[in-house]
Write a protein that holds these residues in place. Structure first.
Motif: not given
Length: 315
Positions: A256-272
């Protein structure tokens, strides 16, 4: 008796016509002063036209009053701008604030906004003097007044945010940055948004590093709870639980935290972080799935290396 009544009526008509003529003549005089940029004189005349012509019903007087109401706030604003030019900021603020009041009173939102924009610039200059003297508390107080007048002035907003951050007022600085990030998509806001994101990342990382050195991971979570930016709050919270090695909580919150991100770098950081938690729990397939979604930012190469290790044939 009839003759007397007729004379009274004629006199009343003459008085009415005289009043109308005076209002029209007064407005015309004020308009000439306005055109000549004698704004102080124009203000006095327009105020008089409005005061004495408000109750008149003839078309000429009504039109003059309406025009006086349009020009009066502009005259106050122009007086304020003239005062800015000679660095008489107190006078400028007095004139500009009156312009805003009159513009709102007479339903002229464009002039009200223009005057507010000028007010913001005055406070930006005054606050800048305190900021350069490293009086960050004083600077923040002044910048806040300007920001209240014009929240679309991103240069001023960033000065206010930095003044808060310099005082270790993290949440206050983040609030201003989040408001800048929430402005509409437009080239005029791109620079401000880029600077806001940079400040948010810098001061968030600094705050997390300080709390991490103290092993205060719950403090990081508490810090995140105080943020207005929910996407960033979720990202920080997942990071804190990973630092605590509470992998179950990372897995619970990560997607859910990853999907909440609007920036690809932030999304990738959470998925990592999510992939790292799955890996720690020896859930290889899910770790690979999460790490495969790391497509931007500094974690890309580390994610690829981790996937290679997880998918390599067993010896």
């Amino acid at each position: 008796m009839k003759k007397l009544i007729l004379m009274v009526v004629a006199l009343m008509s003459f008085v009415a016509v005289s009043a109308q003529s005076e209002i029209v003549a007064n407005f015309n005089k004020g308009n000439e002063e306005f055109k000549a940029k004698n704004f102080t004189t124009a203000i006095e005349i327009f105020e008089d036209v409005i005061l004495n012509g408000e109750e008149e019903e003839d078309d000429a007087s009504v039109q003059c009053v309406a025009n006086a109401k349009k020009l009066l706030p502009v005259a106050y604003m122009q007086n304020g701008i003239k005062a800015i030019g000679v660095k008489n900021y107190d006078e400028a603020l007095g004139q500009l604030n009156t312009a805003v009041t009159k513009a709102k009173m007479y339903n002229n939102p464009k002039v009200a906004q223009a005057a507010n924009n000028a007010i913001a610039k005055v406070y930006q200059v005054q606050g800048g003097e305190k900021f350069n003297a490293e009086d960050y508390a004083g600077a923040a107080e002044v910048f806040a007044k300007g920001y209240a007048a014009n929240k679309r002035n991103t240069d001023l907003a960033m000065l206010l945010a930095e003044s808060y951050f310099k005082q270790d007022l993290y949440n206050e600085g983040m609030k201003v940055c989040s408001e800048v990030m929430a402005l509409p998509a437009s080239p005029m806001f791109e620079k401000g948004k880029a600077e806001a994101k940079q400040k948010m990342n810098l001061y968030t990382n600094n705050k997390i590093a300080t709390l991490q050195q103290a092993n205060d991971f719950d403090g990081i979570i508490t810090m995140a709870e105080g943020l207005d930016n929910q996407a960033l709050a979720q990202k920080i919270t997942v990071q804190a639980y990973l630092l605590k090695k509470d992998y179950d909580k990372v897995i619970e919150l990560g997607e859910a935290a990853a999907e909440a991100q609007t920036d690809e770098e932030d999304k990738s950081a959470v998925y990592f972080q999510l992939g790292t938690a799955y890996n720690a729990k020896e859930m290889k397939d899910k770790a690979v799935a999460a790490l495969s979604k790391v497509t931007a930012g500094p974690s890309v190469e580390a994610a690829k290396a981790a996937i290679a290790g997880l998918t390599a044939p067993a010896n």
